[in-house]
Design an enzyme around this catalytic site. Structure first.
Site, mmCIF file in Angstrom:
data_model
loop_
_atom_site.group_PDB
_atom_site.id
_atom_site.type_symbol
_atom_site.label_atom_id
_atom_site.label_comp_id
_atom_site.label_asym_id
_atom_site.label_seq_id
_atom_site.Cartn_x
_atom_site.Cartn_y
_atom_site.Cartn_z
ATOM 1 N N ALA A 14 14.469 -24.717 31.908
ATOM 2 C CA ALA A 14 13.485 -23.959 31.128
ATOM 3 C C ALA A 14 12.776 -24.772 30.054
ATOM 4 C CB ALA A 14 14.169 -22.752 30.480
ATOM 5 N N VAL A 24 22.708 -28.269 35.037
ATOM 6 C CA VAL A 24 23.132 -27.587 36.265
ATOM 7 C C VAL A 24 23.913 -28.495 37.205
ATOM 8 C CG1 VAL A 24 21.256 -25.900 36.230
ATOM 9 C CG2 VAL A 24 20.972 -28.030 37.520
ATOM 10 N N LYS A 30 15.355 -28.703 49.852
ATOM 11 C CA LYS A 30 14.582 -27.463 49.791
ATOM 12 C C LYS A 30 14.746 -26.646 51.070
ATOM 13 C CE LYS A 30 13.190 -27.996 45.607
ATOM 14 N NZ LYS A 30 13.697 -27.091 44.554
ATOM 15 N N SER A 51 10.381 -25.038 48.145
ATOM 16 C CA SER A 51 9.174 -25.852 48.231
ATOM 17 C C SER A 51 8.671 -25.797 49.661
ATOM 18 C CB SER A 51 9.472 -27.301 47.848
ATOM 19 O OG SER A 51 8.389 -28.158 48.186
ATOM 20 N N TYR A 65 14.594 -34.917 49.465
ATOM 21 C CA TYR A 65 13.987 -33.823 48.711
ATOM 22 C C TYR A 65 13.668 -32.660 49.646
ATOM 23 C CZ TYR A 65 10.735 -30.964 46.102
ATOM 24 O OH TYR A 65 10.112 -29.893 45.508
ATOM 25 N N GLY A 103 7.445 -27.192 32.191
ATOM 26 C CA GLY A 103 6.910 -26.820 33.499
ATOM 27 C C GLY A 103 7.077 -25.365 33.866
ATOM 28 N N ARG A 144 18.747 -29.207 29.681
ATOM 29 C CA ARG A 144 19.457 -30.290 28.990
ATOM 30 C C ARG A 144 18.794 -30.656 27.666
ATOM 31 N NH1 ARG A 144 19.264 -34.810 33.453
ATOM 32 N NH2 ARG A 144 17.157 -33.911 33.545
ATOM 33 N N GLY A 166 3.557 -25.206 46.983
ATOM 34 C CA GLY A 166 3.028 -26.483 47.425
ATOM 35 C C GLY A 166 2.593 -27.297 46.218
#
Length: 248
Positions: free
Chosen positions: A8, A55, A151, A134, A147, A11, A32, A178
């Site tokens: 949080a 996390v 996702k 994603s 990556y 972004g 963090r 996207g």
């Protein structure tokens, strides 16, 4: 309602916090970077609770949840937003540490958070988990390797949650964007090469963090009998290209 947002501090996550607080809800903001969370909490007021948490560490998650004030513990919506991409190199050139970091954050962090909060939701007969996936989870591309695989995991995990949660009143959604601009995503992926990150969005009108936050809010405020399984979002400037072919 009480909304718990991971990642949080910037972004998507920061914009999600703003959106839910603006509409009168309480938001636990976990990340963090406590300095950024504190600044966001000053902006948003008493309806936003900053919580330092990583996390990728189960111990950090357990400690953060144990320290929540009693009045903040009934989490209605968990938004598993924390995640990252590292590197665009082909698979045989990427450092293993980059792969491990993506798996620890995008997969293990997401399931650890879900495992921690899901039983109480089922016991109450209500709740919502929104997982940030994603389009990379559905459509492979050169340099996407782990990556994209993380996702794809998010998508399948969300669908399997739906299979297990039928009749419980608890909902689960995979929100899969996207091309999104105005965040740190590409700067992180390209290891701080801001010029290269800027080129990713050059000449485009990408999705924004607000677009993602508004979509999360819409999902979270639908009637409780409605479950959105998957939302895949792209800006109109993005589409699908031909398969990758290497010619001699």
């Amino acid at each position: 309602m009480i909304v718990f947002v991971t990642g949080a501090s910037a972004g998507f996550g920061a914009e999600m916090a703003r959106t839910f607080v603006k509409h009168g809800h309480q938001v636990v903001m976990a990340a963090r970077r406590m300095d950024r969370l504190d600044a966001l909490a000053r902006e948003l007021g008493e309806s936003a609770l900053p919580v330092e948490m990583d996390v990728a560490s189960k111990e950090s998650i357990d400690e953060a949840l144990s320290m929540l004030p009693q009045s903040w513990r009934q989490i209605d919506v968990l938004i598993n937003n924390a995640g990252l991409a590292l590197n665009t190199l082909p698979a045989h050139q990427v450092p293993l540490a980059d792969w491990e970091t993506m798996i620890d954050t995008n997969c293990k962090g997401l399931v650890t958070m879900t495992h921690a909060l899901l039983p109480a939701m089922v016991e109450r007969g209500s709740g919502l988990i929104i997982n940030l996936g994603s389009v990379a989870g559905a459509y492979p591309y050169p340099g996407g390797n782990v990556y994209g695989a993380t996702k794809a995991f998010v998508e399948q995990f969300t669908l399997n949650l739906r299979a297990d949660l039928v009749g419980t009143g608890v909902r689960a959604t995979n929100l899969a964007p996207g091309l999104c601009g105005g965040t740190e995503f590409s700067n992180v992926r390209l290891k701080g090469d801001d010029a290269a990150a800027a080129k990713v969005y050059e000449g485009t009108t990408p999705l924004t963090a607000k677009d993602i936050a508004d979509t999360c809010y819409w999902i979270a405020t639908l009637p409780p009998h409605v479950n959105i399984n998957l939302i895949e979002m792209m800006p109109t400037c993005q589409g699908f290209g031909p398969l990758n072919i290497r010619r001699a």
